[in-house]
Write a protein that holds these residues in place. Structure first.
Motif, mmCIF file in Angstrom:
data_model
loop_
_atom_site.group_PDB
_atom_site.id
_atom_site.type_symbol
_atom_site.label_atom_id
_atom_site.label_comp_id
_atom_site.label_asym_id
_atom_site.label_seq_id
_atom_site.Cartn_x
_atom_site.Cartn_y
_atom_site.Cartn_z
ATOM 1 N N SER A 109 -21.057 44.784 7.165
ATOM 2 C CA SER A 109 -22.242 43.552 6.322
ATOM 3 C C SER A 109 -22.893 43.678 5.098
ATOM 4 C CB SER A 109 -22.562 42.437 7.701
ATOM 5 O OG SER A 109 -23.779 43.059 7.952
ATOM 6 N N ARG A 110 -23.309 44.496 5.182
ATOM 7 C CA ARG A 110 -24.806 45.344 3.941
ATOM 8 C C ARG A 110 -23.401 45.007 2.328
ATOM 9 N NH1 ARG A 110 -27.822 50.474 2.569
ATOM 10 N NH2 ARG A 110 -29.148 49.624 1.391
ATOM 11 N N GLU A 111 -24.567 44.169 1.176
ATOM 12 C CA GLU A 111 -23.492 44.175 0.187
ATOM 13 C C GLU A 111 -24.097 45.696 -0.604
ATOM 14 O OE1 GLU A 111 -22.412 41.124 -1.677
ATOM 15 O OE2 GLU A 111 -22.677 40.824 0.155
ATOM 16 N N TYR A 112 -22.585 45.878 -1.308
ATOM 17 C CA TYR A 112 -21.989 46.592 -2.116
ATOM 18 C C TYR A 112 -21.563 46.684 -3.103
ATOM 19 C CZ TYR A 112 -23.667 50.406 1.590
ATOM 20 O OH TYR A 112 -24.829 50.868 2.659
ATOM 21 N N LYS A 113 -21.912 47.455 -4.560
ATOM 22 C CA LYS A 113 -21.192 47.647 -5.888
ATOM 23 C C LYS A 113 -20.599 48.536 -5.652
ATOM 24 C CE LYS A 113 -25.111 46.449 -8.377
ATOM 25 N NZ LYS A 113 -25.834 46.941 -7.489
ATOM 26 N N THR A 165 -33.419 54.928 -6.012
ATOM 27 C CA THR A 165 -32.315 54.773 -6.530
ATOM 28 C C THR A 165 -31.286 55.620 -4.666
ATOM 29 O OG1 THR A 165 -31.904 55.518 -8.075
ATOM 30 C CG2 THR A 165 -31.723 53.362 -8.038
ATOM 31 N N ARG A 166 -32.114 56.074 -3.716
ATOM 32 C CA ARG A 166 -31.458 57.192 -3.051
ATOM 33 C C ARG A 166 -30.467 56.249 -2.822
ATOM 34 N NH1 ARG A 166 -35.785 58.497 1.013
ATOM 35 N NH2 ARG A 166 -34.095 57.287 2.189
ATOM 36 N N PRO A 167 -29.569 56.809 -2.659
ATOM 37 C CA PRO A 167 -28.087 56.234 -1.353
ATOM 38 C C PRO A 167 -28.077 55.862 0.097
ATOM 39 C CG PRO A 167 -27.609 58.528 -1.870
ATOM 40 C CD PRO A 167 -28.870 58.127 -2.624
ATOM 41 N N SER A 168 -28.018 54.625 0.190
ATOM 42 C CA SER A 168 -27.754 54.348 1.969
ATOM 43 C C SER A 168 -26.964 55.253 2.795
ATOM 44 C CB SER A 168 -27.062 52.968 1.930
ATOM 45 O OG SER A 168 -26.492 53.040 1.604
ATOM 46 N N VAL A 169 -27.383 55.259 3.818
ATOM 47 C CA VAL A 169 -27.207 56.665 4.726
ATOM 48 C C VAL A 169 -26.847 55.878 6.069
ATOM 49 C CG1 VAL A 169 -27.158 58.143 6.768
ATOM 50 C CG2 VAL A 169 -28.613 58.091 4.545
ATOM 51 N N ILE A 170 -25.521 55.901 5.855
ATOM 52 C CA ILE A 170 -24.203 55.487 6.745
ATOM 53 C C ILE A 170 -24.082 56.168 8.382
ATOM 54 C CG2 ILE A 170 -22.182 53.884 7.558
ATOM 55 C CD1 ILE A 170 -22.837 51.703 5.403
ATOM 56 N N GLN A 171 -23.951 56.151 9.357
ATOM 57 C CA GLN A 171 -23.299 57.115 10.252
ATOM 58 C C GLN A 171 -22.242 56.138 11.159
ATOM 59 O OE1 GLN A 171 -26.173 58.839 13.407
ATOM 60 N NE2 GLN A 171 -27.779 58.624 12.029
ATOM 61 N N GLY A 213 -20.427 60.059 -0.462
ATOM 62 C CA GLY A 213 -19.468 59.260 -1.552
ATOM 63 C C GLY A 213 -19.744 58.221 -2.347
ATOM 64 N N LYS A 214 -18.834 58.016 -2.669
ATOM 65 C CA LYS A 214 -18.400 56.307 -4.098
ATOM 66 C C LYS A 214 -18.287 55.093 -3.371
ATOM 67 C CE LYS A 214 -20.532 58.337 -8.158
ATOM 68 N NZ LYS A 214 -21.643 57.745 -8.121
ATOM 69 N N VAL A 215 -18.697 53.921 -3.578
ATOM 70 C CA VAL A 215 -18.360 52.988 -3.377
ATOM 71 C C VAL A 215 -17.002 52.312 -4.303
ATOM 72 C CG1 VAL A 215 -18.239 50.219 -2.785
ATOM 73 C CG2 VAL A 215 -19.973 51.802 -1.911
ATOM 74 N N ALA A 216 -15.863 52.970 -3.926
ATOM 75 C CA ALA A 216 -14.637 52.787 -4.231
ATOM 76 C C ALA A 216 -13.503 51.076 -4.240
ATOM 77 C CB ALA A 216 -13.348 53.885 -4.181
ATOM 78 N N GLY A 266 -16.302 44.926 4.651
ATOM 79 C CA GLY A 266 -16.397 46.748 4.168
ATOM 80 C C GLY A 266 -16.797 47.070 3.077
ATOM 81 N N VAL A 267 -16.312 48.544 3.277
ATOM 82 C CA VAL A 267 -16.326 48.633 1.834
ATOM 83 C C VAL A 267 -15.761 50.733 1.531
ATOM 84 C CG1 VAL A 267 -18.478 48.592 0.330
ATOM 85 C CG2 VAL A 267 -18.834 50.400 1.999
#
Length: 125
Positions: free
Chosen positions: A47-51, A14-20, A73-76, A90-91
């Protein structure tokens, strides 16, 4: 005769995804920055799905700054596709409570200066 193995099955990581995220202009930084989060944060068009609560690792580049800032960080919040008000999908990422993030928040707010109080629309709220 078939034999069964007693080896455990691999557990998915469950590694966090990486975004540049490279923000090249102050206007784009203003639109993406989230000053309402006490620790600071940024909006990331994706466009990626996050919770809510998902871990996300961001490599953030700021205007006129060659350094890349790593943020765990965390998706808020999530802006879904086809949301009202023609909002970008987006997130919103909440910066962690640490000294590096505190310094990054101060750097961003220093770059934005008086623009922070502007009424211009942003990608946030």
């Amino acid at each position: 005769m078939a034999t069964s193995s007693s080896m455990p099955l691999p557990v998915p990581s469950t590694r966090p995804s990486v975004i540049q995220l490279a923000i090249k202009e102050k206007a784009a930084l203003f639109a993406a920055y989230i000053p309402y989060f006490s620790e600071g944060g940024v909006f990331i068009p994706t466009s990626r799905e996050y919770k809510l609560g998902d871990d996300i690792y961001v490599l953030l580049s700021l205007p006129e700054d060659s350094q890349r800032y790593p943020v765990a960080g965390k998706v808020a919040w999530v802006t879904p596709a086809k949301s009202t008000g023609n909002r970008t999908q987006g997130v919103g990422i909440l910066f962690p409570k640490d000294d590096k993030s505190k310094a990054l928040k101060l750097k961003i707010e220093e770059m934005l200066g008086a623009n922070l109080g502007s009424d211009r629309p942003t990608q946030t709220f």
